[in-house]
Design a protein around this motif. Structure first.
Motif, PDB file in Angstrom:
ATOM      1  N   LEU A  54      73.261  58.505 174.491  1.00  0.00           N
ATOM      2  CA  LEU A  54      73.949  58.707 173.227  1.00  0.00           C
ATOM      3  C   LEU A  54      74.754  59.999 173.221  1.00  0.00           C
ATOM      4  O   LEU A  54      74.323  61.031 173.729  1.00  0.00           O
ATOM      5  CB  LEU A  54      72.951  58.724 172.073  1.00  0.00           C
ATOM      6  N   THR A  55      75.939  59.904 172.634  1.00  0.00           N
ATOM      7  CA  THR A  55      76.816  61.055 172.406  1.00  0.00           C
ATOM      8  C   THR A  55      77.231  61.020 170.941  1.00  0.00           C
ATOM      9  O   THR A  55      77.071  59.996 170.260  1.00  0.00           O
ATOM     10  CB  THR A  55      78.067  60.978 173.294  1.00  0.00           C
ATOM     11  N   PRO A  56      77.791  62.130 170.417  1.00  0.00           N
ATOM     12  CA  PRO A  56      78.270  62.094 169.033  1.00  0.00           C
ATOM     13  C   PRO A  56      79.322  61.010 168.802  1.00  0.00           C
ATOM     14  O   PRO A  56      79.429  60.453 167.711  1.00  0.00           O
ATOM     15  CB  PRO A  56      78.852  63.492 168.836  1.00  0.00           C
ATOM     16  N   GLU A  57      80.085  60.693 169.845  1.00  0.00           N
ATOM     17  CA  GLU A  57      81.156  59.717 169.696  1.00  0.00           C
ATOM     18  C   GLU A  57      80.649  58.274 169.721  1.00  0.00           C
ATOM     19  O   GLU A  57      81.215  57.409 169.029  1.00  0.00           O
ATOM     20  CB  GLU A  57      82.187  59.904 170.811  1.00  0.00           C
ATOM     21  N   ASN A  58      79.620  57.987 170.508  1.00  0.00           N
ATOM     22  CA  ASN A  58      79.219  56.581 170.677  1.00  0.00           C
ATOM     23  C   ASN A  58      77.922  56.220 169.963  1.00  0.00           C
ATOM     24  O   ASN A  58      77.485  55.066 170.012  1.00  0.00           O
ATOM     25  CB  ASN A  58      79.085  56.234 172.165  1.00  0.00           C
ATOM     26  N   ALA A  59      77.286  57.186 169.302  1.00  0.00           N
ATOM     27  CA  ALA A  59      75.917  56.991 168.819  1.00  0.00           C
ATOM     28  C   ALA A  59      75.754  55.753 167.948  1.00  0.00           C
ATOM     29  O   ALA A  59      74.884  54.911 168.195  1.00  0.00           O
ATOM     30  CB  ALA A  59      75.445  58.233 168.062  1.00  0.00           C
ATOM     31  N   ALA A  60      76.573  55.608 166.915  1.00  0.00           N
ATOM     32  CA  ALA A  60      76.390  54.488 165.985  1.00  0.00           C
ATOM     33  C   ALA A  60      76.561  53.148 166.696  1.00  0.00           C
ATOM     34  O   ALA A  60      75.719  52.249 166.559  1.00  0.00           O
ATOM     35  CB  ALA A  60      77.372  54.607 164.824  1.00  0.00           C
ATOM     36  N   SER A  61      77.618  53.006 167.460  1.00  0.00           N
ATOM     37  CA  SER A  61      77.886  51.717 168.107  1.00  0.00           C
ATOM     38  C   SER A  61      76.851  51.402 169.182  1.00  0.00           C
ATOM     39  O   SER A  61      76.420  50.253 169.324  1.00  0.00           O
ATOM     40  CB  SER A  61      79.290  51.703 168.712  1.00  0.00           C
ATOM     41  N   GLU A  62      76.420  52.418 169.934  1.00  0.00           N
ATOM     42  CA  GLU A  62      75.468  52.172 171.013  1.00  0.00           C
ATOM     43  C   GLU A  62      74.056  51.928 170.491  1.00  0.00           C
ATOM     44  O   GLU A  62      73.324  51.103 171.039  1.00  0.00           O
ATOM     45  CB  GLU A  62      75.479  53.334 172.005  1.00  0.00           C
ATOM     46  N   ILE A  63      73.655  52.636 169.458  1.00  0.00           N
ATOM     47  CA  ILE A  63      72.346  52.362 168.844  1.00  0.00           C
ATOM     48  C   ILE A  63      72.293  50.923 168.360  1.00  0.00           C
ATOM     49  O   ILE A  63      71.339  50.185 168.631  1.00  0.00           O
ATOM     50  CB  ILE A  63      72.077  53.341 167.683  1.00  0.00           C
ATOM     51  N   ASP A  64      73.335  50.507 167.659  1.00  0.00           N
ATOM     52  CA  ASP A  64      73.374  49.138 167.144  1.00  0.00           C
ATOM     53  C   ASP A  64      73.414  48.116 168.265  1.00  0.00           C
ATOM     54  O   ASP A  64      72.724  47.089 168.215  1.00  0.00           O
ATOM     55  CB  ASP A  64      74.589  48.960 166.233  1.00  0.00           C
ATOM     56  N   ARG A  65      74.216  48.383 169.279  1.00  0.00           N
ATOM     57  CA  ARG A  65      74.333  47.425 170.390  1.00  0.00           C
ATOM     58  C   ARG A  65      73.000  47.230 171.102  1.00  0.00           C
ATOM     59  O   ARG A  65      72.577  46.086 171.356  1.00  0.00           O
ATOM     60  CB  ARG A  65      75.384  47.913 171.399  1.00  0.00           C
ATOM     61  N   VAL A  66      72.329  48.330 171.421  1.00  0.00           N
ATOM     62  CA  VAL A  66      71.081  48.236 172.171  1.00  0.00           C
ATOM     63  C   VAL A  66      70.005  47.534 171.344  1.00  0.00           C
ATOM     64  O   VAL A  66      69.309  46.639 171.835  1.00  0.00           O
ATOM     65  CB  VAL A  66      70.616  49.638 172.618  1.00  0.00           C
ATOM     66  N   ILE A  67      69.864  47.906 170.076  1.00  0.00           N
ATOM     67  CA  ILE A  67      68.824  47.280 169.256  1.00  0.00           C
ATOM     68  C   ILE A  67      69.130  45.802 169.033  1.00  0.00           C
ATOM     69  O   ILE A  67      68.225  44.957 169.073  1.00  0.00           O
ATOM     70  CB  ILE A  67      68.671  48.022 167.909  1.00  0.00           C
ATOM     71  N   ARG A  68      70.381  45.466 168.827  1.00  0.00           N
ATOM     72  CA  ARG A  68      70.731  44.052 168.631  1.00  0.00           C
ATOM     73  C   ARG A  68      70.407  43.221 169.876  1.00  0.00           C
ATOM     74  O   ARG A  68      69.915  42.097 169.775  1.00  0.00           O
ATOM     75  CB  ARG A  68      72.203  43.932 168.267  1.00  0.00           C
ATOM     76  N   LEU A  69      70.665  43.776 171.051  1.00  0.00           N
ATOM     77  CA  LEU A  69      70.361  43.038 172.278  1.00  0.00           C
ATOM     78  C   LEU A  69      68.852  42.903 172.484  1.00  0.00           C
ATOM     79  O   LEU A  69      68.374  41.878 172.971  1.00  0.00           O
ATOM     80  CB  LEU A  69      71.002  43.720 173.478  1.00  0.00           C
ATOM     81  N   ILE A  70      68.106  43.938 172.121  1.00  0.00           N
ATOM     82  CA  ILE A  70      66.642  43.841 172.199  1.00  0.00           C
ATOM     83  C   ILE A  70      66.149  42.705 171.313  1.00  0.00           C
ATOM     84  O   ILE A  70      65.318  41.888 171.731  1.00  0.00           O
ATOM     85  CB  ILE A  70      65.995  45.169 171.761  1.00  0.00           C
ATOM     86  N   LEU A  71      66.659  42.643 170.094  1.00  0.00           N
ATOM     87  CA  LEU A  71      66.231  41.603 169.158  1.00  0.00           C
ATOM     88  C   LEU A  71      66.685  40.223 169.611  1.00  0.00           C
ATOM     89  O   LEU A  71      65.973  39.230 169.422  1.00  0.00           O
ATOM     90  CB  LEU A  71      66.783  41.908 167.761  1.00  0.00           C
ATOM     91  N   LYS A  72      67.850  40.152 170.205  1.00  0.00           N
ATOM     92  CA  LYS A  72      68.382  38.863 170.643  1.00  0.00           C
ATOM     93  C   LYS A  72      67.670  38.349 171.884  1.00  0.00           C
ATOM     94  O   LYS A  72      67.313  37.166 171.979  1.00  0.00           O
ATOM     95  CB  LYS A  72      69.877  38.993 170.928  1.00  0.00           C
ATOM     96  N   LYS A  73      67.431  39.236 172.848  1.00  0.00           N
ATOM     97  CA  LYS A  73      66.861  38.834 174.138  1.00  0.00           C
ATOM     98  C   LYS A  73      65.341  38.921 174.167  1.00  0.00           C
ATOM     99  O   LYS A  73      64.707  38.411 175.096  1.00  0.00           O
ATOM    100  CB  LYS A  73      67.429  39.708 175.256  1.00  0.00           C
ATOM    101  N   HIS A  74      64.750  39.598 173.164  1.00  0.00           N
ATOM    102  CA  HIS A  74      63.294  39.772 173.121  1.00  0.00           C
ATOM    103  C   HIS A  74      62.775  40.467 174.381  1.00  0.00           C
ATOM    104  O   HIS A  74      61.744  40.086 174.933  1.00  0.00           O
ATOM    105  CB  HIS A  74      62.588  38.435 172.902  1.00  0.00           C
ATOM    106  N   ARG A  75      63.488  41.503 174.768  1.00  0.00           N
ATOM    107  CA  ARG A  75      63.096  42.300 175.924  1.00  0.00           C
ATOM    108  C   ARG A  75      63.420  43.770 175.661  1.00  0.00           C
ATOM    109  O   ARG A  75      64.156  44.080 174.721  1.00  0.00           O
ATOM    110  CB  ARG A  75      63.790  41.788 177.186  1.00  0.00           C
ATOM    111  N   PRO A  76      62.890  44.694 176.474  1.00  0.00           N
ATOM    112  CA  PRO A  76      63.043  46.113 176.157  1.00  0.00           C
ATOM    113  C   PRO A  76      64.472  46.636 176.292  1.00  0.00           C
ATOM    114  O   PRO A  76      65.307  46.066 177.003  1.00  0.00           O
ATOM    115  CB  PRO A  76      62.121  46.796 177.187  1.00  0.00           C
ATOM    116  N   GLY A  77      64.707  47.770 175.622  1.00  0.00           N
ATOM    117  CA  GLY A  77      65.945  48.518 175.733  1.00  0.00           C
ATOM    118  C   GLY A  77      65.638  50.003 175.791  1.00  0.00           C
ATOM    119  O   GLY A  77      64.496  50.427 175.556  1.00  0.00           O
ATOM    120  N   TYR A  78      66.666  50.799 176.063  1.00  0.00           N
ATOM    121  CA  TYR A  78      66.452  52.221 176.379  1.00  0.00           C
ATOM    122  C   TYR A  78      67.577  53.061 175.776  1.00  0.00           C
ATOM    123  O   TYR A  78      68.758  52.732 175.935  1.00  0.00           O
ATOM    124  CB  TYR A  78      66.421  52.359 177.898  1.00  0.00           C
TER     125      TYR A  78
END
Length: 309
Positions: free
Chosen positions: A140-164
């Protein structure tokens, strides 16, 4: 815009929105700053663990029951202690978010040889190590934080597997706007409706007057589809079975329960119901060596219909 709302606040608000009310982990010098945000949250409760591996296993069990979990460790030694649990979560489809407190961006940019690292001034070794056991990762960086947090959590929920997620304390303190959208806003139904209609038509034409058995297994539980499976069972009068990983999915006291299928280790009545039926409907089934007595299943896939989950 309030200067009090930070990237750490955004992250933990999204964790709560994803379904967690507790966060597991172990404090460390690179995550202490944003652990204060967890303690200040009215949506989350901190659950400290004796070590990172315990935190990982606690999060794994929590994710299986609640549908999502999060844990926090420190960089390097902390996250490496948890990777065995993360690998288990990946293999068993447990949606766990691993948040790692990283050295400050200034230390990383200066390539300093610091503790908890490999002492070579390189700070991306560990995010590479978790790649095979996660579906999404981000630094995470100040520039990408919102989009990357959302992307990673959404993929975790979609794939039912871990994220980092890798988060430095100085980045965690940066101000950001609160989210104005919901995590579910981007969850699209990617099933082709035309393909679904063709499948229903083909099944409707094939099933009449055929001896049919339904087999269910682990993925039904991992994806939270138990109620849909039970509704499907209720709408039919066919016998059903599970593999050993699917135990407890279905009513085993019903007259329609054939028993647990395990390849050559199955009871004869179960083996006959599965291997000699004219149509085998499989829901969430993944054959493994342990559930099939060493891949000893004798099933003609030409006469089976797999419901993709």
């Amino acid at each position: 815009m309030s200067q009090q709302y930070t990237i750490a606040d955004y992250l933990f608000d999204r964790v709560a929105e994803a379904g967690a009310s507790e966060i597991f982990g172990v404090p460390g010098d690179f995550n202490l700053t944003f652990l204060d945000n967890v303690l200040a949250s009215d949506k989350l409760r901190w659950v400290g663990n004796t070590n990172e591996l315990n935190a990982g296993y606690a999060a794994d069990g929590y994710a299986r029951e609640r549908g999502f979990a999060a844990m926090v460790t420190t960089f390097g030694v902390g996250e490496l202690s948890a990777i065995n649990a993360t690998a288990g979560s990946f293999a068993e489809y447990a949606p766990v978010l691993h948040i790692v407190g990283a050295p400050s961006t200034a230390l990383q940019d200066a390539k300093r040889r610091i503790h908890h690292s490999l002492g070579d001034g390189v700070f991306n070794h560990f995010i590479k190590m978790v790649e095979p056991v996660t579906v999404a990762r981000a630094q995470l960086t100040p520039e990408n934080a919102a989009s990357e947090i959302d992307r990673v959590i959404r993929l975790i929920l979609k794939k039912h597997r871990p994220g980092y997620l890798l988060l430095s304390p100085d980045v965690a303190r940066q101000p950001i706007y609160p989210p104005t959208t919901k995590l579910i806003d981007s969850q699209e139904d990617i099933t082709s409706q035309a393909a679904l209609a063709d499948f229903k038509q083909a099944l409707t034409e094939f099933l009449p007057n055929k001896t049919t058995t339904l087999m269910a297994d682990l993925m039904v539980h991992r994806l939270g589809l138990q109620s849909q499976l039970k509704a499907l069972i209720a709408d039919t009068d066919i016998p059903y079975t599970t593999l050993s990983w699917g135990k407890t999915l279905l009513d085993e006291n019903s007259e329609r329960w054939a028993g647990t299928y395990a390849g050559v280790a199955s009871r004869p009545i179960v083996k006959d119901a599965v291997e000699n039926c004219e149509c085998l409907i499989k829901v969430g089934v993944q054959y493994t060596d342990t559930t099939t007595a060493g891949f000893s299943q004798d099933i003609d896939e030409e006469y089976s219909s797999r419901l993709a989950l």
